[in-house]
Design a protein around this motif. Structure first.
Motif, PDB file in Angstrom:
ATOM      1  N   ARG A 242      -3.399  -0.439  -3.095  1.00 26.24           N
ATOM      2  CA  ARG A 242      -2.452  -0.885  -1.920  1.00 26.24           C
ATOM      3  C   ARG A 242      -1.636  -2.124  -2.564  1.00 26.24           C
ATOM      4  N   ALA A 243       0.082  -2.221  -2.019  1.00 28.21           N
ATOM      5  CA  ALA A 243       0.367  -3.324  -2.404  1.00 28.21           C
ATOM      6  C   ALA A 243      -0.140  -4.694  -1.683  1.00 28.21           C
ATOM      7  N   ALA A 244      -0.563  -4.727  -0.611  1.00 25.69           N
ATOM      8  CA  ALA A 244      -1.341  -5.688   0.085  1.00 25.69           C
ATOM      9  C   ALA A 244      -2.657  -6.291  -0.551  1.00 25.69           C
ATOM     10  N   VAL A 245      -3.254  -5.393  -1.269  1.00 21.48           N
ATOM     11  CA  VAL A 245      -4.396  -5.778  -1.933  1.00 21.48           C
ATOM     12  C   VAL A 245      -3.927  -6.473  -3.343  1.00 21.48           C
ATOM     13  N   MET A 246      -2.922  -5.956  -4.093  1.00 22.56           N
ATOM     14  CA  MET A 246      -2.367  -6.459  -5.153  1.00 22.56           C
ATOM     15  C   MET A 246      -1.818  -7.982  -4.949  1.00 22.56           C
ATOM     16  N   GLN A 247      -1.251  -8.338  -3.674  1.00 23.92           N
ATOM     17  CA  GLN A 247      -0.806  -9.184  -3.464  1.00 23.92           C
ATOM     18  C   GLN A 247      -1.730 -10.409  -3.489  1.00 23.92           C
ATOM     19  N   VAL A 248      -2.723 -10.239  -2.632  1.00 24.14           N
ATOM     20  CA  VAL A 248      -4.061 -11.036  -2.573  1.00 24.14           C
ATOM     21  C   VAL A 248      -4.801 -11.425  -3.968  1.00 24.14           C
ATOM     22  N   CYS A 249      -4.998 -10.251  -4.626  1.00 20.14           N
ATOM     23  CA  CYS A 249      -5.716 -10.712  -5.975  1.00 20.14           C
ATOM     24  C   CYS A 249      -4.780 -11.235  -7.000  1.00 20.14           C
ATOM     25  N   TYR A 250      -3.523 -10.826  -7.019  1.00 22.51           N
ATOM     26  CA  TYR A 250      -2.566 -11.344  -7.960  1.00 22.51           C
ATOM     27  C   TYR A 250      -2.077 -12.919  -7.777  1.00 22.51           C
ATOM     28  N   ASP A 251      -2.180 -13.340  -6.570  1.00 23.38           N
ATOM     29  CA  ASP A 251      -2.144 -14.754  -6.396  1.00 23.38           C
ATOM     30  C   ASP A 251      -3.547 -15.457  -6.589  1.00 23.38           C
ATOM     31  N   LYS A 252      -3.564 -15.763  -7.555  1.00 27.38           N
ATOM     32  CA  LYS A 252      -4.982 -16.393  -8.113  1.00 27.38           C
ATOM     33  C   LYS A 252      -5.256 -17.568  -7.021  1.00 27.38           C
ATOM     34  N   LEU A 253      -4.592 -18.343  -6.555  1.00 27.19           N
ATOM     35  CA  LEU A 253      -4.799 -19.487  -5.674  1.00 27.19           C
ATOM     36  C   LEU A 253      -5.277 -18.965  -4.435  1.00 27.19           C
ATOM     37  N   GLN A 254      -4.835 -17.808  -4.021  1.00 28.27           N
ATOM     38  CA  GLN A 254      -5.196 -17.352  -2.701  1.00 28.27           C
ATOM     39  C   GLN A 254      -6.466 -16.634  -2.687  1.00 28.27           C
TER      40      GLN A 254
END
Length: 213
Positions: A19-31
């Motif tokens: 899911r796009a939301a999952v990618m947004q979290v995991c690929y923002d390494k700081l988050q």
């Protein structure tokens, strides 16, 4: 791939993948790092590039949003170049130890693999894909269990909905540090993802069935 996932989601089109939301979290390494730390999972100390001066040299510099160690480099001494002094870069304390990776799909977790890196080497993009180190199933049973359990905790924390590969370093003192959760990993035969699942008893035919169900 994130852009594609976002477009497919807006269009209401079904697809196999994260899911796009999952990618947004995991690929923002700081988050991802802050979320893991807030839930009691050890991570290397990580700061945005505009906090330069808060970490001693040497330090790791890498893009805030990326995967596969793209752009990762070791900066041995200061001053830090201006191009890295931005919130879109991350600064991280170097962590040395045993490089480990494990694949998962849902609640199915593979066997952790240990990467045979030269002593002191940084696991850069080039070392991942161009000068690939040998990989072998982790023989330390207790550590393997810890890696599997922590990877599953992270997948649940990040709400991973498809395939993932989770990378760790185990320091000489035994601290297991989370590095990265790749939710769009290389899944081809011969990849670390495929090898980890196969070593955990999930053969190629079953892998393909999981990926396309």
């Amino acid at each position: 791939m994130l852009r594609a996932a976002e477009l497919l989601t807006r269009a209401g089109k079904a697809y196999f993948g994260p899911r796009a939301a999952v990618m947004q979290v995991c690929y923002d390494k700081l988050q991802a790092t802050r979320l893991a730390e807030a839930n009691g999972i050890a991570c290397p100390r990580t700061l945005p590039g505009d906090a330069a001066g808060a970490l001693d040299f040497p330090l790791i510099v890498k893009p805030r949003r990326s995967s596969d160690s793209i752009g990762l480099r070791l900066v041995r001494k200061g001053p830090l170049p201006a191009r890295y002094r931005t919130s879109e870069c991350l600064l991280q304390e170097p962590v040395r130890g045993r490089e480990l990776t494990v694949a998962l799909f849902g609640s199915r977790v593979g066997q952790p693999l240990e990467l045979a890196l030269p002593a002191g080497a940084t696991y850069s993009f080039a070392r991942k894909y161009l000068r690939r180190p040998q990989r072998k199933p982790l023989e330390d049973v207790a550590l393997a269990g810890q890696v599997r359990d922590t990877a599953l905790r992270l997948a649940q924390l990040f709400r991973v909905n498809w395939a993932a590969r989770v990378d760790f370093i185990c320091e000489p003192g035994g601290r297991l540090c989370f590095l990265e959760c790749d939710v769009a990993p290389m899944i081809a035969a011969g990849s670390a993802f495929a090898e980890s699942l196969a070593a955990g008893g999930i053969g190629r035919a079953e892998q393909l069935a999981l990926l396309t169900r």
